[in-house]
Scaffold this motif. Sequence first.
Motif, PDB file in Angstrom:
ATOM      1  N   GLY A 170       1.008  -1.216  -0.192  1.00 51.33           N
ATOM      2  CA  GLY A 170       0.005   0.092   0.042  1.00 51.33           C
ATOM      3  C   GLY A 170       0.950   1.175  -0.009  1.00 51.33           C
ATOM      4  O   GLY A 170       2.107   1.209  -0.095  1.00 51.33           O
ATOM      5  N   THR A 171       0.230   2.452  -0.021  1.00 47.02           N
ATOM      6  CA  THR A 171       0.933   3.565   0.026  1.00 47.02           C
ATOM      7  C   THR A 171       1.414   4.083   1.195  1.00 47.02           C
ATOM      8  O   THR A 171       2.508   4.920   1.166  1.00 47.02           O
ATOM      9  CB  THR A 171       0.033   5.019  -0.638  1.00 47.02           C
ATOM     10  N   THR A 172       1.044   3.721   2.338  1.00 49.65           N
ATOM     11  CA  THR A 172       1.528   4.200   3.546  1.00 49.65           C
ATOM     12  C   THR A 172       2.107   2.998   4.383  1.00 49.65           C
ATOM     13  O   THR A 172       2.058   2.975   5.630  1.00 49.65           O
ATOM     14  CB  THR A 172       0.610   5.051   4.554  1.00 49.65           C
ATOM     15  N   GLY A 173       2.464   1.859   3.812  1.00 50.88           N
ATOM     16  CA  GLY A 173       2.635   0.715   4.435  1.00 50.88           C
ATOM     17  C   GLY A 173       1.623  -0.142   4.553  1.00 50.88           C
ATOM     18  O   GLY A 173       1.623  -1.387   5.245  1.00 50.88           O
ATOM     19  N   LYS A 174       0.370   0.554   4.258  1.00 51.57           N
ATOM     20  CA  LYS A 174      -0.850  -0.460   4.761  1.00 51.57           C
ATOM     21  C   LYS A 174      -1.071  -1.197   3.295  1.00 51.57           C
ATOM     22  O   LYS A 174      -1.501  -0.417   2.227  1.00 51.57           O
ATOM     23  CB  LYS A 174      -1.956   0.317   4.983  1.00 51.57           C
TER      24      LYS A 174
ATOM     25  N   ILE B 283       7.869  -2.613  -9.131  1.00 56.13           N
ATOM     26  CA  ILE B 283       7.383  -2.492  -8.185  1.00 56.13           C
ATOM     27  C   ILE B 283       6.552  -0.918  -7.970  1.00 56.13           C
ATOM     28  O   ILE B 283       7.511  -0.040  -8.349  1.00 56.13           O
ATOM     29  CB  ILE B 283       8.433  -2.686  -7.024  1.00 56.13           C
ATOM     30  N   ASN B 284       5.586  -0.985  -7.463  1.00 58.69           N
ATOM     31  CA  ASN B 284       4.955   0.321  -7.367  1.00 58.69           C
ATOM     32  C   ASN B 284       5.417   1.136  -6.128  1.00 58.69           C
ATOM     33  O   ASN B 284       5.520   0.758  -5.276  1.00 58.69           O
ATOM     34  CB  ASN B 284       3.396   0.038  -7.182  1.00 58.69           C
ATOM     35  N   VAL B 285       5.749   2.409  -6.496  1.00 57.11           N
ATOM     36  CA  VAL B 285       6.093   3.272  -5.667  1.00 57.11           C
ATOM     37  C   VAL B 285       5.407   4.438  -5.636  1.00 57.11           C
ATOM     38  O   VAL B 285       5.275   5.173  -6.565  1.00 57.11           O
ATOM     39  CB  VAL B 285       7.760   3.788  -5.769  1.00 57.11           C
ATOM     40  N   PHE B 286       4.946   4.950  -4.293  1.00 49.62           N
ATOM     41  CA  PHE B 286       4.189   6.337  -4.337  1.00 49.62           C
ATOM     42  C   PHE B 286       4.948   7.023  -3.468  1.00 49.62           C
ATOM     43  O   PHE B 286       5.569   6.712  -2.572  1.00 49.62           O
ATOM     44  CB  PHE B 286       2.848   5.925  -3.751  1.00 49.62           C
ATOM     45  N   PRO B 287       5.013   8.438  -4.107  1.00 47.32           N
ATOM     46  CA  PRO B 287       5.815   9.396  -3.046  1.00 47.32           C
ATOM     47  C   PRO B 287       5.291   9.518  -1.806  1.00 47.32           C
ATOM     48  O   PRO B 287       6.036   9.772  -0.698  1.00 47.32           O
ATOM     49  CB  PRO B 287       5.543  10.791  -4.082  1.00 47.32           C
ATOM     50  N   SER B 288       4.103   9.113  -1.421  1.00 49.74           N
ATOM     51  CA  SER B 288       3.519   9.291  -0.064  1.00 49.74           C
ATOM     52  C   SER B 288       4.142   8.196   0.692  1.00 49.74           C
ATOM     53  O   SER B 288       4.263   8.699   1.978  1.00 49.74           O
ATOM     54  CB  SER B 288       1.984   9.201  -0.108  1.00 49.74           C
ATOM     55  N   GLN B 289       4.638   7.278   0.181  1.00 46.58           N
ATOM     56  CA  GLN B 289       5.350   6.131   0.855  1.00 46.58           C
ATOM     57  C   GLN B 289       6.552   6.742   1.498  1.00 46.58           C
ATOM     58  O   GLN B 289       7.008   6.561   2.439  1.00 46.58           O
ATOM     59  CB  GLN B 289       5.378   4.919   0.117  1.00 46.58           C
ATOM     60  N   VAL B 290       7.300   7.235   0.641  1.00 48.50           N
ATOM     61  CA  VAL B 290       8.642   7.903   0.873  1.00 48.50           C
ATOM     62  C   VAL B 290       8.493   9.019   1.908  1.00 48.50           C
ATOM     63  O   VAL B 290       9.187   9.126   2.894  1.00 48.50           O
ATOM     64  CB  VAL B 290       9.212   8.804  -0.518  1.00 48.50           C
ATOM     65  N   GLU B 291       7.415   9.682   1.649  1.00 46.72           N
ATOM     66  CA  GLU B 291       6.877  10.777   2.744  1.00 46.72           C
ATOM     67  C   GLU B 291       6.724  10.171   4.063  1.00 46.72           C
ATOM     68  O   GLU B 291       7.032  10.825   5.286  1.00 46.72           O
ATOM     69  CB  GLU B 291       5.515  11.555   2.207  1.00 46.72           C
TER      70      GLU B 291
ATOM     71  N   VAL C   2      16.769   9.316  -3.694  1.00 48.50           N
ATOM     72  CA  VAL C   2      16.180  10.233  -2.797  1.00 48.50           C
ATOM     73  C   VAL C   2      16.744  11.182  -2.223  1.00 48.50           C
ATOM     74  O   VAL C   2      17.791  10.916  -1.202  1.00 48.50           O
ATOM     75  CB  VAL C   2      15.028   9.456  -1.682  1.00 48.50           C
ATOM     76  N   GLN C   3      16.494  12.553  -2.467  1.00 46.33           N
ATOM     77  CA  GLN C   3      17.330  13.543  -1.917  1.00 46.33           C
ATOM     78  C   GLN C   3      16.464  14.117  -0.841  1.00 46.33           C
ATOM     79  O   GLN C   3      15.366  14.470  -1.114  1.00 46.33           O
ATOM     80  CB  GLN C   3      17.595  14.775  -2.716  1.00 46.33           C
TER      81      GLN C   3
ATOM     82  N   LEU D   7       9.777  -0.048   0.852  1.00 46.32           N
ATOM     83  CA  LEU D   7       9.594  -0.134  -0.652  1.00 46.32           C
ATOM     84  C   LEU D   7       9.785  -1.286  -1.273  1.00 46.32           C
ATOM     85  O   LEU D   7       9.440  -1.572  -2.443  1.00 46.32           O
ATOM     86  CB  LEU D   7      10.071   1.039  -1.191  1.00 46.32           C
ATOM     87  N   ASN D   8      10.840  -2.142  -0.754  1.00 48.29           N
ATOM     88  CA  ASN D   8      11.068  -3.284  -1.286  1.00 48.29           C
ATOM     89  C   ASN D   8      12.132  -2.989  -2.568  1.00 48.29           C
ATOM     90  O   ASN D   8      12.427  -3.664  -3.667  1.00 48.29           O
ATOM     91  CB  ASN D   8      10.203  -4.471  -1.773  1.00 48.29           C
ATOM     92  N   VAL D   9      12.662  -1.711  -2.632  1.00 45.67           N
ATOM     93  CA  VAL D   9      13.531  -1.242  -3.723  1.00 45.67           C
ATOM     94  C   VAL D   9      14.727  -0.655  -3.070  1.00 45.67           C
ATOM     95  O   VAL D   9      14.682  -0.168  -2.091  1.00 45.67           O
ATOM     96  CB  VAL D   9      12.529  -0.375  -4.511  1.00 45.67           C
TER      97      VAL D   9
END
Lengths: 131, 416
Positions: free
Chosen positions: B75-79, B318-326, B354-355, B385-387
């Motif tokens: 999911g986007t926030t770990g969920k 693998i899908n990565v959302f910026p919100s996950q990074v946030e 990621v900067q 993220l698994n990336v």
Amino acid sequence: MVENRTGKLADITGTVGDAGANILGFSIAEGENFGIIRLMVDRPEQAHEALKNKGHTVSYTEVLAIRMEDRPGGLHEAASSCGRLGINIVYAYAFRNPGHAVLVMKVDNAAEALRSLRAAGIEPLDHSSLV
Amino acid sequence: MQLSSLKGLVSRLYECSPLYHARMREAGVMPADIASLEDVVRLPAMTKEDLRDNYPDQLFTAPPKDILRYHVSSGTTGKPTVVGYTRKDIENWSESLARSFASFGLGDRDVIQVSNGYGLFSGGLGMHYGAEKLGAAVVPASTGGTKKQIELIKDLRVTSIACTPSYLVHMNETAEDLGVDLGSDTMLNSAILGAEPWSENMRRHIEGRMGIRAQNCYGASELSGPLFTECDQQDGIHIWGDLCLVEVVDPETGEHVGEGERGELVFTMLQREALPMIRYRIGDLSEIEWERCACGRTHPRLQRVTGRVDDMIIIRGINVFPSQVEHVLGSIDEVTQQYLITVESQGVLDRMTVQVELDAVAFTDDILALRGITAKVSKALQELLNVRVEVQLMEPGSLPRFEGKAKRVIDKRVVM
């Protein structure tokens, strides 16, 4: 901390100069994509305040300064003393004053290093003797 | 037929799904209001948030005893989001792919190597069941072990392979290094490629270099998994009308776009039992061709997906959302939420950087300590993220600021 961009050093030195602080010694270290400028100044509070107000990222670090003989072997003597006393130097830079040279060191444990230096008869330089 | 399926689906959801019941009442629409296919626009849309908010299975409308399988996507926030399947859901999913495979000439004499990941990800098992439904022999190779995969293709006389386009290119390069020409030294003559965006240039590269047919495939875990492919005309992906109703809407207004115009894809899965999807806004941007295909089929044809409504990026499948990074950055005190993601091509693989700006309070002139922060952020991102992520610590205030919508992603990848 400064991003790698031309003109950044001049920003910093200009700000410090305008604050009326004299730079005694300095060094630049490069990180991965930023640099770290270390400044030793005679009026640290003013320089710190001015840099902060200009939006720079700045912090104080405690360093030890010792006097070196201004002749061949001078640094070697200072370094040997530190080695003998078990003082671990994280980083260091040096500058030359009239009549002698100064070694500025960030060490692992400043209080303990100070004690062992004094015990060995080496008196670190205090702020007033540097300016 | 679509209309009766839609009516049945709406009635079932109105009765069995508390969420959708409430949504319909709110929208002032009753099951009886759906008198024609055009009335679908009166129905409330569903989104990924609905799946997340109702984790794990509150949106399921089939009784627990009827659930046969789960697939789970990050999911986007770990969920994560959970998709359940009844026996009929799995049959329809397999049927959809089997029909797709047949539409470009595969049949029971084929040997299909499934090099999509098996497990929680729906790609591997989806392809596997589709190929079996077709009557083909399946080589369940899953991902990794490229040399072994090449041996299997040779020794088991594999005729078609399902994987991501970038993996196929990687595999071909490995084969060339081993002195194997996948085009002439093996029986391989087609590939079913999806799970990441790719282009016509990439197709030309693969087909020209390997001498095989590269078929585009579309799907999403929320819709079951990989579902549809192109037919032998390679002129759009046939969306089987008995299983799925597709719309294209303006992402801002939610209104239908004009025919042949690009917009956000909206899917209604007409036969889904465990996890019904009505007007699911999937976030992919593309267009639909409604004209009859040269192959004779009248099912609408999905064109290339060219982007996303949100900032989702796909890194190595693998899908990565910026919100996950946030989310990760928010959990680490030493850094701020000012960040910038850069994705670049490194050979055939993707490299993500990621900067992130340091929190000024955490500044020290101890470079080792700063490196420690970098490593901490990198590890936390990788875990979620698994990336693999390269992290660069930045001076506070050095990253660009935005007045409107922040642009957090720079994609410099060269689409081959």
